[in-house]
Design an enzyme around this catalytic site. Structure first.
Site, mmCIF file in Angstrom:
data_model
loop_
_atom_site.group_PDB
_atom_site.id
_atom_site.type_symbol
_atom_site.label_atom_id
_atom_site.label_comp_id
_atom_site.label_asym_id
_atom_site.label_seq_id
_atom_site.Cartn_x
_atom_site.Cartn_y
_atom_site.Cartn_z
ATOM 1 N N GLY A 46 108.721 3.595 -104.747
ATOM 2 C CA GLY A 46 107.609 3.463 -105.763
ATOM 3 C C GLY A 46 106.737 4.571 -105.675
ATOM 4 O O GLY A 46 106.830 5.524 -104.912
ATOM 5 N N GLN A 51 99.329 9.638 -107.078
ATOM 6 C CA GLN A 51 100.210 10.587 -106.258
ATOM 7 C C GLN A 51 100.674 12.039 -106.793
ATOM 8 O O GLN A 51 101.032 12.707 -106.082
ATOM 9 C CB GLN A 51 101.479 9.739 -105.563
ATOM 10 C CG GLN A 51 100.739 8.528 -104.816
ATOM 11 C CD GLN A 51 102.136 7.773 -104.161
ATOM 12 O OE1 GLN A 51 102.663 7.023 -105.002
ATOM 13 N NE2 GLN A 51 102.654 8.124 -103.102
ATOM 14 N N CYS A 91 104.516 5.761 -96.996
ATOM 15 C CA CYS A 91 104.178 6.236 -98.444
ATOM 16 C C CYS A 91 104.366 7.640 -98.462
ATOM 17 O O CYS A 91 104.218 8.284 -97.344
ATOM 18 C CB CYS A 91 102.252 5.872 -98.708
ATOM 19 S SG CYS A 91 101.837 6.437 -100.047
ATOM 20 N N LEU A 92 104.945 7.878 -99.514
ATOM 21 C CA LEU A 92 105.272 9.472 -99.756
ATOM 22 C C LEU A 92 103.882 10.147 -99.621
ATOM 23 O O LEU A 92 104.352 11.334 -99.214
ATOM 24 C CB LEU A 92 105.641 9.631 -101.043
ATOM 25 C CG LEU A 92 107.192 9.008 -101.263
ATOM 26 C CD1 LEU A 92 107.525 8.864 -102.806
ATOM 27 C CD2 LEU A 92 108.173 9.334 -100.606
ATOM 28 N N HIS A 133 101.651 -2.397 -103.148
ATOM 29 C CA HIS A 133 101.487 -1.096 -102.533
ATOM 30 C C HIS A 133 101.104 -0.102 -103.662
ATOM 31 O O HIS A 133 100.219 0.558 -103.364
ATOM 32 C CB HIS A 133 102.482 -0.634 -101.659
ATOM 33 C CG HIS A 133 102.547 1.058 -101.223
ATOM 34 N ND1 HIS A 133 102.685 1.225 -100.006
ATOM 35 C CD2 HIS A 133 102.339 2.103 -101.809
ATOM 36 C CE1 HIS A 133 102.493 2.535 -99.717
ATOM 37 N NE2 HIS A 133 102.591 2.902 -100.909
ATOM 38 N N GLU A 134 101.898 -0.184 -104.412
ATOM 39 C CA GLU A 134 101.653 0.801 -105.817
ATOM 40 C C GLU A 134 100.426 0.370 -106.699
ATOM 41 O O GLU A 134 99.692 1.287 -106.800
ATOM 42 C CB GLU A 134 102.873 0.875 -106.640
ATOM 43 C CG GLU A 134 104.133 1.385 -106.108
ATOM 44 C CD GLU A 134 104.215 2.560 -105.397
ATOM 45 O OE1 GLU A 134 103.258 3.389 -105.589
ATOM 46 O OE2 GLU A 134 104.879 2.684 -104.328
ATOM 47 N N HIS A 137 97.343 1.875 -104.996
ATOM 48 C CA HIS A 137 96.967 3.227 -105.245
ATOM 49 C C HIS A 137 96.178 3.423 -106.361
ATOM 50 O O HIS A 137 95.215 4.203 -106.331
ATOM 51 C CB HIS A 137 98.309 3.782 -105.656
ATOM 52 C CG HIS A 137 99.109 4.379 -104.439
ATOM 53 N ND1 HIS A 137 98.647 5.269 -103.478
ATOM 54 C CD2 HIS A 137 100.309 4.058 -103.875
ATOM 55 C CE1 HIS A 137 99.417 5.682 -102.347
ATOM 56 N NE2 HIS A 137 100.430 5.098 -102.682
HETATM 57 NI NI NI Z 1 102.229 5.000 -101.392
#
Ligand code: NI
Length: 172
Positions: A46, A51, A91-92, A133-134, A137
């Protein structure tokens, strides 16, 4: 193919509340296409617009229950949930960190598509976790602030060893 730079924890973009998308134009489509390339390139499940430094309510979720189809969600809202799951999440934008996070098992989301049409989509397991999660953000919330505890280096190592074993198995 155009990759965007993924910002890391500490960048103020990740702590800001994102604004709604109001124009469903070529610029949005370019953002979505770039985010798709960036998500695939980084092996994530995701990605949220903040991000890549864009403070708009846009996320991509890979539907791992459905051939890894990538779902585009514009102005998404969680409208229903059921059950509970507890498991490791990363998370990236927070590389090398994993935490145990409690999420609903099943999640239903209402969102607009890239042309502004409203639709509903639901997912469970990893996909349900990913929706939560997304969408977090977009409110400037990172998973580690929700984690009951962070995994130790040994636990992360054991988890990636397990994953490699699984990948070897898949290749056979
Ligand atoms: Ni994330």
């Amino acid at each position: 193919m155009a990759l965007r730079n993924i910002v890391k924890k500490g960048d103020e973009c990740l702590n800001k509340k994102c604004r709604d998308v109001t124009e469903f134009n070529g610029r949005l489509h370019k953002l979505l296409d770039d985010m798709r390339d960036t998500l695939i390139d980084s092996n994530g499940v995701g990605l949220a617009a903040p991000q890549v430094g864009i403070l708009r309510r846009v996320v991509l979720v890979m539907d791992t229950n459905n051939d890894d189809e990538i779902i585009e969600l514009i102005n998404p809202e969680i409208i229903d949930t059921d059950g509970e799951q507890e498991g490791p999440e990363g998370c990236l934008s927070v590389p090398g960190v994993w935490g145990i996070v409690k999420r609903p098992w099943w999640v239903k989301v209402k969102a607009q598509d890239r042309n502004g049409e409203w639709f509903e989509v639901e997912g469970d397991g990893l996909t349900g976790r990913c929706f939560c999660h997304e969408i977090d953000h977009l409110s400037g919330v990172l998973f580690d602030s929700r984690a009951e505890r962070l995994l130790t280096a040994e636990e992360i190592q054991a988890m990636s060893a397990e994953e490699e074993e699984y990948e070897d198995y898949e290749e056979e």
